[in-house]
Motif scaffolding. Structure first.
Motif, PDB file in Angstrom:
ATOM      1  N   VAL A  41      -9.449  50.146  -5.711  1.00  0.00           N
ATOM      2  CA  VAL A  41      -9.837  50.945  -6.831  1.00  0.00           C
ATOM      3  C   VAL A  41     -10.189  49.797  -7.945  1.00  0.00           C
ATOM      4  N   ASP A  42     -11.580  49.826  -8.506  1.00  0.00           N
ATOM      5  CA  ASP A  42     -11.854  48.862  -9.471  1.00  0.00           C
ATOM      6  C   ASP A  42     -13.205  49.298 -10.178  1.00  0.00           C
ATOM      7  N   LEU A  43     -13.766  48.662 -10.828  1.00  0.00           N
ATOM      8  CA  LEU A  43     -14.637  49.043 -12.144  1.00  0.00           C
ATOM      9  C   LEU A  43     -15.933  48.932 -11.322  1.00  0.00           C
ATOM     10  N   ALA A 160       0.232  41.384 -28.074  1.00  0.00           N
ATOM     11  CA  ALA A 160      -0.079  42.888 -27.859  1.00  0.00           C
ATOM     12  C   ALA A 160       0.025  42.965 -26.277  1.00  0.00           C
ATOM     13  N   TYR A 161      -0.458  42.244 -25.600  1.00  0.00           N
ATOM     14  CA  TYR A 161      -0.562  42.334 -24.048  1.00  0.00           C
ATOM     15  C   TYR A 161       1.193  42.162 -23.788  1.00  0.00           C
ATOM     16  N   ALA A 162       1.544  41.287 -24.243  1.00  0.00           N
ATOM     17  CA  ALA A 162       3.380  41.273 -23.817  1.00  0.00           C
ATOM     18  C   ALA A 162       3.754  42.470 -24.289  1.00  0.00           C
ATOM     19  N   GLN A 193       2.485  32.155 -14.066  1.00  0.00           N
ATOM     20  CA  GLN A 193       0.855  31.927 -14.156  1.00  0.00           C
ATOM     21  C   GLN A 193       0.500  31.904 -12.886  1.00  0.00           C
ATOM     22  N   VAL A 194      -0.725  32.740 -12.810  1.00  0.00           N
ATOM     23  CA  VAL A 194      -1.389  32.907 -11.325  1.00  0.00           C
ATOM     24  C   VAL A 194      -2.862  32.416 -11.571  1.00  0.00           C
ATOM     25  N   ASN A 195      -3.593  31.533 -11.086  1.00  0.00           N
ATOM     26  CA  ASN A 195      -4.604  30.824 -10.818  1.00  0.00           C
ATOM     27  C   ASN A 195      -5.832  31.981 -10.666  1.00  0.00           C
ATOM     28  N   THR A 196      -5.829  32.743 -11.716  1.00  0.00           N
ATOM     29  CA  THR A 196      -7.078  33.909 -11.807  1.00  0.00           C
ATOM     30  C   THR A 196      -7.810  33.748 -13.053  1.00  0.00           C
ATOM     31  N   PRO A 197      -8.859  34.600 -12.966  1.00  0.00           N
ATOM     32  CA  PRO A 197      -9.771  34.416 -14.333  1.00  0.00           C
ATOM     33  C   PRO A 197      -8.846  35.004 -15.387  1.00  0.00           C
TER      34      PRO A 197
HETATM   35  N1  LIG Z   1      -2.855  35.851 -13.809  1.00  0.00           N
HETATM   36  C1  LIG Z   1      -1.902  35.644 -14.335  1.00  0.00           C
HETATM   37  O1  LIG Z   1      -1.488  34.737 -14.662  1.00  0.00           O
HETATM   38  C2  LIG Z   1      -0.976  37.010 -14.241  1.00  0.00           C
HETATM   39  C3  LIG Z   1       0.179  36.662 -15.139  1.00  0.00           C
HETATM   40  C4  LIG Z   1       1.054  37.806 -15.409  1.00  0.00           C
HETATM   41  C5  LIG Z   1       0.612  39.091 -14.809  1.00  0.00           C
HETATM   42  N2  LIG Z   1      -0.501  39.294 -14.284  1.00  0.00           N
HETATM   43  C6  LIG Z   1      -0.715  40.623 -13.939  1.00  0.00           C
HETATM   44  O2  LIG Z   1      -1.156  40.557 -12.665  1.00  0.00           O
HETATM   45  C7  LIG Z   1      -2.229  41.709 -12.501  1.00  0.00           C
HETATM   46  C8  LIG Z   1      -3.465  41.184 -11.705  1.00  0.00           C
HETATM   47  O3  LIG Z   1      -3.973  40.153 -12.830  1.00  0.00           O
HETATM   48  P1  LIG Z   1      -5.145  39.322 -12.256  1.00  0.00           P
HETATM   49  O4  LIG Z   1      -4.638  37.934 -12.838  1.00  0.00           O
HETATM   50  O5  LIG Z   1      -5.522  39.614 -10.756  1.00  0.00           O
HETATM   51  O6  LIG Z   1      -6.297  39.709 -13.216  1.00  0.00           O
HETATM   52  P2  LIG Z   1      -7.750  40.107 -12.917  1.00  0.00           P
HETATM   53  O7  LIG Z   1      -8.370  40.069 -14.456  1.00  0.00           O
HETATM   54  O8  LIG Z   1      -8.380  39.040 -12.125  1.00  0.00           O
HETATM   55  O9  LIG Z   1      -7.733  41.566 -12.342  1.00  0.00           O
HETATM   56  C9  LIG Z   1      -7.560  42.579 -12.916  1.00  0.00           C
HETATM   57  C10 LIG Z   1      -8.464  43.835 -12.542  1.00  0.00           C
HETATM   58  O10 LIG Z   1      -8.209  45.071 -13.244  1.00  0.00           O
HETATM   59  C11 LIG Z   1      -9.405  45.679 -13.269  1.00  0.00           C
HETATM   60  N3  LIG Z   1      -9.527  46.590 -14.494  1.00  0.00           N
HETATM   61  C12 LIG Z   1      -9.337  46.247 -15.790  1.00  0.00           C
HETATM   62  N4  LIG Z   1      -9.377  47.463 -16.467  1.00  0.00           N
HETATM   63  C13 LIG Z   1      -9.731  48.521 -15.535  1.00  0.00           C
HETATM   64  C14 LIG Z   1      -9.970  50.012 -15.768  1.00  0.00           C
HETATM   65  N5  LIG Z   1      -9.968  50.408 -16.992  1.00  0.00           N
HETATM   66  N6  LIG Z   1     -10.016  50.780 -14.480  1.00  0.00           N
HETATM   67  C15 LIG Z   1      -9.706  50.064 -13.285  1.00  0.00           C
HETATM   68  N7  LIG Z   1      -9.605  48.731 -13.241  1.00  0.00           N
HETATM   69  C16 LIG Z   1      -9.454  47.922 -14.349  1.00  0.00           C
HETATM   70  C17 LIG Z   1     -10.318  44.628 -13.355  1.00  0.00           C
HETATM   71  O11 LIG Z   1     -11.658  44.767 -13.338  1.00  0.00           O
HETATM   72  C18 LIG Z   1      -9.982  43.421 -12.575  1.00  0.00           C
HETATM   73  O12 LIG Z   1     -10.653  43.346 -11.373  1.00  0.00           O
HETATM   74  C19 LIG Z   1      -2.390  42.200 -13.884  1.00  0.00           C
HETATM   75  O13 LIG Z   1      -1.520  43.423 -14.219  1.00  0.00           O
HETATM   76  C20 LIG Z   1      -1.833  41.375 -14.751  1.00  0.00           C
HETATM   77  O14 LIG Z   1      -1.387  41.771 -16.150  1.00  0.00           O
HETATM   78  C21 LIG Z   1      -1.395  38.098 -14.092  1.00  0.00           C
END
Ligand SMILES: NC(=O)c1ccc[n+]([C@@H]2O[C@H](COP(=O)([O-])OP(=O)(O)OC[C@H]3O[C@@H](n4cnc5c(N)ncnc54)[C@H](O)[C@@H]3O)[C@@H](O)[C@H]2O)c1
Length: 255
Positions: A41-43, A160-162, A193-197
């Motif tokens: 599920v995603d957007l 706010a995110y935290a 920290q995870v290497n994502t956008p």
């Molecule tokens: N990347 C990091 O360093 C990190 C650190 C701590 C926690 N996290 C958590 O890990 C999880 C995954 O994060 P990520 O790094 O893969 O981020 P990401 O931005 O790559 O992925 C998040 C996904 O959620 C989807 N999304 C956002 N709003 C939505 C909505 N209203 N309905 C449906 N889908 C929606 C986005 O389209 C996106 O594909 C998240 O919960 C994030 O908070 C990530």
């Protein structure tokens, strides 16, 4: 229990939100490799279709939903019951992060946007999935996503995110108490920290470097390093773990 990495997940139905995100896509591949059937599920339709097209195994489903629309949650669960045959796992990764340079720059919309997706939709979707699991009477697994910010209060303009992730961690505990008698476990994964956008969006390079230096393992996780913990929590190996927050931060935090 048959001893395998994905013990108990073979053929099981998984709803995975945030599926095309950095971590979500790795988690989708992990579940598929464990033999589960994934409703991704995603957007964005093209992106969920592409993801599902690359997953190993069969029976996966691509679905577009904006989880801010709480009315979509029952429909998602009903679609999973129809197309996967069951909802055994909900892995809820969908989240948003809006960094702001100072507290004064945080708008009401910033606050609502992050809390609506990160914690409000996590509650309502978990409730919808949990009710389906209760009705099926075979237990289940709910895995929510927190962040190191739940503990630290957030870095790089992410207060706010935290706060929303603090809500997710507490929500996990409350749901674990409520659903426990039905053999539905509810746990949280808390990355560093995870290497994502998401990580890199608007993050000052010095904050990134400082956090990396304070991580005993000395590097930023790749998304695949989060997939194993999620599959573990969903498997039979973790059947006696509930209400836990699994710290996957390379030692940045220790608890
Ligand atoms: N990347 C990091 O360093 C990190 C650190 C701590 C926690 N996290 C958590 O890990 C999880 C995954 O994060 P990520 O790094 O893969 O981020 P990401 O931005 O790559 O992925 C998040 C996904 O959620 C989807 N999304 C956002 N709003 C939505 C909505 N209203 N309905 C449906 N889908 C929606 C986005 O389209 C996106 O594909 C998240 O919960 C994030 O908070 C990530």
């Amino acid at each position: 229990m048959t001893w395998s990495v994905g013990a108990g997940l073979e053929g099981r139905g998984v709803i995975l939100t945030g599926a095309t995100g950095g971590i979500g896509a790795a988690v989708a591949r992990g579940f598929a490799a464990a033999g589960a059937r994934v409703m991704a599920v995603d957007l964005d339709q093209a992106r969920v279709d592409d993801l599902v097209g690359t997953l190993e195994g069969s029976g996966h489903v691509a679905v577009v939903a904006d989880l801010r629309d709480l009315g979509s949650h029952d429909a998602l669960v009903e679609q999973a019951l129809r197309e996967l045959g069951e909802v055994y796992v909900l892995a809820n990764l969908a989240a948003v992060l809006r960094r702001r340079g100072s507290l004064d720059e945080v708008t009401e919309d910033d606050w609502d946007f992050q809390h609506d997706i990160n914690v409000k939709s996590a509650f309502f979707l978990s409730r919808a999935a949990g009710n389906a699991m209760i009705a099926a009477g075979k237990g289940g697994r709910i895995i929510l996503f927190s962040s190191q910010g739940w503990w630290t209060g957030g870095f790089g303009g992410s207060v706010a995110y935290a706060s929303s992730k603090g809500g997710v961690t507490t929500l996990c505990r409350g749901l674990a108490r409520t659903f426990g008698p039905h053999q539905i476990t509810v746990n949280c994964v808390s990355p560093g920290q995870v290497n994502t956008p998401m990580l890199m969006t608007g993050l000052a390079p010095e904050v990134y470097e400082t956090m990396k230096k304070q991580t005993p393992l000395g590097y930023v996780a790749e998304p695949e390093e989060l997939a194993g913990p999620v599959v573990f929590l969903a498997s039979d190996h973790a059947k006696y773990i509930t209400g836990a927050t699994l710290n996957v931060s390379g030692g940045f935090l220790m608890y």
